[in-house]
Design an enzyme around this catalytic site. Structure first.
Site, PDB file in Angstrom:
ATOM      1  N   LEU A   1       0.833  -1.204   0.000  1.00 35.24           N
ATOM      2  CA  LEU A   1       0.000   0.000   0.000  1.00 35.24           C
ATOM      3  C   LEU A   1       0.874   1.263   0.000  1.00 35.24           C
ATOM      4  CD1 LEU A   1      -2.869   1.039   0.102  1.00 35.24           C
ATOM      5  CD2 LEU A   1      -2.891   0.618   2.573  1.00 35.24           C
TER       6      LEU A   1
ATOM      7  N   ASP B   1      10.378   3.140   6.758  1.00 32.91           N
ATOM      8  CA  ASP B   1      10.099   1.696   6.791  1.00 32.91           C
ATOM      9  C   ASP B   1      11.291   1.011   7.456  1.00 32.91           C
ATOM     10  OD1 ASP B   1       7.902  -0.122   4.974  1.00 32.91           O
ATOM     11  OD2 ASP B   1       9.646  -1.210   5.777  1.00 32.91           O
TER      12      ASP B   1
ATOM     13  N   LEU C   1       9.768   0.530  14.158  1.00 34.16           N
ATOM     14  CA  LEU C   1       8.813   1.235  15.026  1.00 34.16           C
ATOM     15  C   LEU C   1       9.198   1.120  16.501  1.00 34.16           C
ATOM     16  CD1 LEU C   1       5.460   0.174  13.319  1.00 34.16           C
ATOM     17  CD2 LEU C   1       6.436   2.481  13.336  1.00 34.16           C
TER      18      LEU C   1
ATOM     19  N   ASN D   1     -10.406  -4.314   8.126  1.00 30.01           N
ATOM     20  CA  ASN D   1     -11.664  -5.057   8.251  1.00 30.01           C
ATOM     21  C   ASN D   1     -11.521  -6.190   9.270  1.00 30.01           C
ATOM     22  OD1 ASN D   1     -11.380  -7.838   6.555  1.00 30.01           O
ATOM     23  ND2 ASN D   1     -10.174  -6.236   5.563  1.00 30.01           N
ATOM     24  N   HIS D   2     -10.279  -6.623   9.537  1.00 29.35           N
ATOM     25  CA  HIS D   2     -10.094  -7.749  10.461  1.00 29.35           C
ATOM     26  C   HIS D   2     -10.273  -7.353  11.927  1.00 29.35           C
ATOM     27  CE1 HIS D   2      -9.305 -10.281   7.122  1.00 29.35           C
ATOM     28  NE2 HIS D   2      -8.413  -9.416   6.658  1.00 29.35           N
TER      29      HIS D   2
ATOM     30  N   TYR E   1      -3.703 -10.182  14.699  1.00 25.11           N
ATOM     31  CA  TYR E   1      -3.540  -9.028  13.809  1.00 25.11           C
ATOM     32  C   TYR E   1      -4.753  -8.085  13.920  1.00 25.11           C
ATOM     33  CZ  TYR E   1      -4.004  -6.591   9.316  1.00 25.11           C
ATOM     34  OH  TYR E   1      -4.210  -5.644   8.352  1.00 25.11           O
TER      35      TYR E   1
ATOM     36  N   SER F   1      -9.485  -4.351   0.929  1.00 23.18           N
ATOM     37  CA  SER F   1      -8.353  -4.911   0.169  1.00 23.18           C
ATOM     38  C   SER F   1      -7.949  -3.889  -0.862  1.00 23.18           C
ATOM     39  CB  SER F   1      -8.771  -6.194  -0.563  1.00 23.18           C
ATOM     40  OG  SER F   1      -9.243  -7.149   0.338  1.00 23.18           O
TER      41      SER F   1
ATOM     42  N   ARG G   1     -14.743 -12.689  -2.700  1.00 29.29           N
ATOM     43  CA  ARG G   1     -14.943 -11.879  -1.483  1.00 29.29           C
ATOM     44  C   ARG G   1     -14.470 -10.438  -1.693  1.00 29.29           C
ATOM     45  NH1 ARG G   1     -11.139 -10.361   2.255  1.00 29.29           N
ATOM     46  NH2 ARG G   1     -11.977  -9.567   4.195  1.00 29.29           N
TER      47      ARG G   1
HETATM   48  N1  LIG Z   1      -3.263  -3.707   1.668  1.00 30.31           N
HETATM   49  C1  LIG Z   1      -4.463  -3.891   2.150  1.00 30.31           C
HETATM   50  O1  LIG Z   1      -5.399  -4.200   1.439  1.00 30.31           O
HETATM   51  C2  LIG Z   1      -4.725  -3.699   3.618  1.00 30.31           C
HETATM   52  C3  LIG Z   1      -5.948  -4.102   4.161  1.00 30.31           C
HETATM   53  C4  LIG Z   1      -6.212  -3.848   5.510  1.00 30.31           C
HETATM   54  C5  LIG Z   1      -5.261  -3.200   6.272  1.00 30.31           C
HETATM   55  N2  LIG Z   1      -4.063  -2.867   5.718  1.00 30.31           N
HETATM   56  C6  LIG Z   1      -3.054  -2.240   6.575  1.00 30.31           C
HETATM   57  O2  LIG Z   1      -2.386  -1.241   5.829  1.00 30.31           O
HETATM   58  C7  LIG Z   1      -1.006  -1.256   6.141  1.00 30.31           C
HETATM   59  C8  LIG Z   1      -0.172  -1.482   4.881  1.00 30.31           C
HETATM   60  O3  LIG Z   1      -0.550  -2.707   4.307  1.00 30.31           O
HETATM   61  P1  LIG Z   1       0.301  -3.396   3.172  1.00 30.31           P
HETATM   62  O4  LIG Z   1      -0.597  -4.293   2.444  1.00 30.31           O
HETATM   63  O5  LIG Z   1       1.079  -2.369   2.428  1.00 30.31           O
HETATM   64  O6  LIG Z   1       1.279  -4.276   4.058  1.00 30.31           O
HETATM   65  P2  LIG Z   1       2.808  -4.651   3.747  1.00 30.31           P
HETATM   66  O7  LIG Z   1       3.114  -5.825   4.611  1.00 30.31           O
HETATM   67  O8  LIG Z   1       3.041  -4.773   2.288  1.00 30.31           O
HETATM   68  O9  LIG Z   1       3.611  -3.382   4.270  1.00 30.31           O
HETATM   69  C9  LIG Z   1       3.855  -3.149   5.635  1.00 30.31           C
HETATM   70  C10 LIG Z   1       5.187  -2.441   5.738  1.00 30.31           C
HETATM   71  O10 LIG Z   1       5.443  -2.189   7.129  1.00 30.31           O
HETATM   72  C11 LIG Z   1       6.835  -2.428   7.349  1.00 30.31           C
HETATM   73  N3  LIG Z   1       7.011  -2.793   8.760  1.00 30.31           N
HETATM   74  C12 LIG Z   1       6.560  -3.914   9.388  1.00 30.31           C
HETATM   75  N4  LIG Z   1       6.935  -3.905  10.677  1.00 30.31           N
HETATM   76  C13 LIG Z   1       7.643  -2.758  10.860  1.00 30.31           C
HETATM   77  C14 LIG Z   1       8.311  -2.192  11.972  1.00 30.31           C
HETATM   78  N5  LIG Z   1       8.326  -2.819  13.173  1.00 30.31           N
HETATM   79  N6  LIG Z   1       8.930  -1.009  11.827  1.00 30.31           N
HETATM   80  C15 LIG Z   1       8.938  -0.361  10.621  1.00 30.31           C
HETATM   81  N7  LIG Z   1       8.327  -0.867   9.514  1.00 30.31           N
HETATM   82  C16 LIG Z   1       7.685  -2.034   9.644  1.00 30.31           C
HETATM   83  C17 LIG Z   1       7.203  -3.572   6.433  1.00 30.31           C
HETATM   84  O11 LIG Z   1       8.597  -3.584   6.153  1.00 30.31           O
HETATM   85  C18 LIG Z   1       6.360  -3.285   5.208  1.00 30.31           C
HETATM   86  O12 LIG Z   1       7.069  -2.559   4.225  1.00 30.31           O
HETATM   87  C19 LIG Z   1      -0.802  -2.313   7.205  1.00 30.31           C
HETATM   88  O13 LIG Z   1      -0.861  -1.716   8.485  1.00 30.31           O
HETATM   89  C20 LIG Z   1      -1.985  -3.226   7.002  1.00 30.31           C
HETATM   90  O14 LIG Z   1      -2.338  -3.903   8.181  1.00 30.31           O
HETATM   91  C21 LIG Z   1      -3.773  -3.102   4.411  1.00 30.31           C
END
Ligand SMILES: NC(=O)c1ccc[n+]([C@@H]2O[C@H](COP(=O)([O-])OP(=O)(O)OC[C@H]3O[C@@H](n4cnc5c(N)ncnc54)[C@H](O)[C@@H]3O)[C@@H](O)[C@H]2O)c1
Length: 278
Positions: free
Chosen positions: A20, A39, A54, A114-115, A147, A176, A185
């Site tokens: 994202l 990141d 983080l 959504n989770h 999660y 998504s 879905r």
């Molecule tokens: N993509 C979706 O459809 C979707 C749906 C629901 C929620 N989300 C939420 O949106 C966010 C981004 O989703 P995504 O699909 O890009 O996930 P992703 O896993 O592709 O990206 C997450 C990023 O966070 C970084 N990361 C993880 N732990 C870390 C830490 N401790 N410190 C620094 N960086 C850290 C990872 O390196 C990764 O680049 C997430 O929080 C996810 O839960 C995404």
């Protein structure tokens, strides 16, 4: 509809190396934002990106210094052990909020999911559903995984930082967000990348959001949830997954009410969630 406030210019994007984050790095600059990227993984082609975990409070404090807002995407985005989720998503989100509070950042857009409400039964019957059949934003939280539990925590943390410290958040329960939906879905919860950028922009610019919780999706014909709180921010989704429906249903069949993977909003996360690989 609230009047848009002056758009924040400099925005810290955490999780900028992720799926994202990569999509938003491409789309948000067109809205006039200067993005500061963070990141734990280096980002190819982005030498100025901050590589930090983080858990690193000092790095977070420096990262938020001088930004107008934060879009917080970083964290474990699938199921994992409670210990790993605790560190990255729960403590990590707390660290981010503390840094934002200490540096006087006024607003966070939090990537919820959504989770957080994944065990909520999906609307029955044929789409499009009547507005009254859509899952409301104030439906009780029913996390489907550790999660999802961490996203529930994040929403409560955001509420607390608003009530206690006046730090505003829009928590976006993302469905998504991918280039195209890949399952039947997803036809109901898909958010096109373009609509994702529209929603983040609305969340950054709407006036007086306090702590607002919104569902994040496009205006899908098969929508399961109520987008009214997102629309109240000024979000006007432009896309609909229906163009992908015939192909996906031909390949995978319609959702089956007897299949536990299809019974709830969270899909297969309620039965057999995909596991974070690291
Ligand atoms: N993509 C979706 O459809 C979707 C749906 C629901 C929620 N989300 C939420 O949106 C966010 C981004 O989703 P995504 O699909 O890009 O996930 P992703 O896993 O592709 O990206 C997450 C990023 O966070 C970084 N990361 C993880 N732990 C870390 C830490 N401790 N410190 C620094 N960086 C850290 C990872 O390196 C990764 O680049 C997430 O929080 C996810 O839960 C995404």
């Amino acid at each position: 509809m609230p009047a848009p406030r002056t758009a924040p210019r400099t925005v810290l994007l955490t999780g900028a190396a992720g799926g994202l984050g990569t999509l938003m790095r491409g789309l948000l600059p067109a809205y006039g934002y200067e993005l500061r990227l963070l990141d734990m993984r280096p980002i190819e082609g982005e030498p100025d990106a901050i590589t930090a975990d983080l858990g690193d409070k000092k790095a977070l404090r420096e990262a938020v210094r001088g930004v107008d807002a934060v879009i917080h995407l970083a964290g474990i985005s699938l199921e994992s052990t409670f210990e790993k989720i605790l560190k990255a998503n729960i403590e990590g989100t707390y660290n981010l909020y503390e840094a934002a509070r200490e540096e006087g950042v006024g607003r966070v857009v939090f990537a919820s999911s959504n989770h957080a409400v994944g065990f909520t039964p999906r609307p029955e019957g044929d789409a499009p559903h009547e507005p009254g059949a859509l899952i409301p934003i104030d439906t009780p939280r029913r996390p489907d995984t550790f999660y999802g539990l961490s996203k529930s925590f994040g929403e409560d943390l955001a509420q607390f930082y608003w009530d206690k410290h006046g730090l505003e958040t829009v928590s976006v329960r993302i469905g998504s967000c991918f280039l195209e939906p890949t399952t039947v879905r997803m036809l109901s919860v898909w958010m096109s990348p373009g609509d994702g950028a529209r929603l983040f922009h609305a969340a950054l610019t709407a006036e007086h959001v306090g702590h607002s919780v919104v569902y994040g999706s496009s205006a899908n014909t098969r929508l399961w949830w109520d987008l009214s709180t997102a629309r109240a921010l000024g979000y006007e989704p432009q896309d609909d997954s229906e163009q992908y429906a015939a192909k996906l249903i031909a390949e995978q069949g319609e959702l089956d009410p007897e299949n536990p993977d299809h019974a709830c909003l969270g899909g297969a996360f309620v039965t057999n969630p995909p596991v974070w690989p690291y």
